[in-house]
Write a protein that holds these residues in place. Sequence first.
Motif, mmCIF file in Angstrom:
data_model
loop_
_atom_site.group_PDB
_atom_site.id
_atom_site.type_symbol
_atom_site.label_atom_id
_atom_site.label_comp_id
_atom_site.label_asym_id
_atom_site.label_seq_id
_atom_site.Cartn_x
_atom_site.Cartn_y
_atom_site.Cartn_z
ATOM 1 N N LEU A 16 30.959 42.970 39.399
ATOM 2 C CA LEU A 16 30.930 42.576 40.807
ATOM 3 C C LEU A 16 31.343 41.108 40.979
ATOM 4 O O LEU A 16 32.051 40.768 41.928
ATOM 5 C CB LEU A 16 29.547 42.821 41.398
ATOM 6 C CG LEU A 16 29.181 44.291 41.633
ATOM 7 C CD1 LEU A 16 27.730 44.412 42.084
ATOM 8 C CD2 LEU A 16 30.110 44.923 42.640
ATOM 9 N N GLY A 17 30.903 40.260 40.071
ATOM 10 C CA GLY A 17 31.285 38.843 40.128
ATOM 11 C C GLY A 17 32.784 38.651 39.967
ATOM 12 O O GLY A 17 33.412 37.874 40.683
ATOM 13 N N VAL A 20 34.556 39.747 43.147
ATOM 14 C CA VAL A 20 34.470 38.711 44.190
ATOM 15 C C VAL A 20 35.465 37.592 43.902
ATOM 16 O O VAL A 20 36.155 37.108 44.807
ATOM 17 C CB VAL A 20 33.033 38.168 44.300
ATOM 18 C CG1 VAL A 20 32.982 36.904 45.144
ATOM 19 C CG2 VAL A 20 32.120 39.230 44.881
ATOM 20 N N VAL A 23 38.982 38.843 44.846
ATOM 21 C CA VAL A 23 39.223 39.154 46.252
ATOM 22 C C VAL A 23 39.090 37.919 47.146
ATOM 23 O O VAL A 23 39.735 37.844 48.197
ATOM 24 C CB VAL A 23 38.263 40.280 46.707
ATOM 25 C CG1 VAL A 23 38.340 40.513 48.194
ATOM 26 C CG2 VAL A 23 38.594 41.559 45.953
ATOM 27 N N ALA A 24 38.305 36.941 46.746
ATOM 28 C CA ALA A 24 38.031 35.776 47.593
ATOM 29 C C ALA A 24 39.293 35.046 48.055
ATOM 30 O O ALA A 24 39.401 34.715 49.244
ATOM 31 C CB ALA A 24 37.077 34.828 46.884
#
Length: 73
Positions: A16-17, A20, A23-24
């Motif tokens: 998940l990290g 992120v 995608v950020a």
Amino acid sequence: MNTTQTEALIAMVAVLGLFVLMVAPAVTGVLLDHRVERQIRRARAALVTEPPGRPAASRPEHGAASRRHARPA
């Protein structure tokens, strides 16, 4: 919690990290584009009338480069 569950939880948090982090930048770019488009729409709406003088079609855009090109020798 046993070690298998702990390892699975750590792996899930890591995935998940990374998601992120990947995608950020795209999300911030989209948000910036929307902000710029809003600013452009507001600026166009603020132009109530054209100043008298030359017609709008003959005036260059603000910041537009010259259209003159070098002539061949």
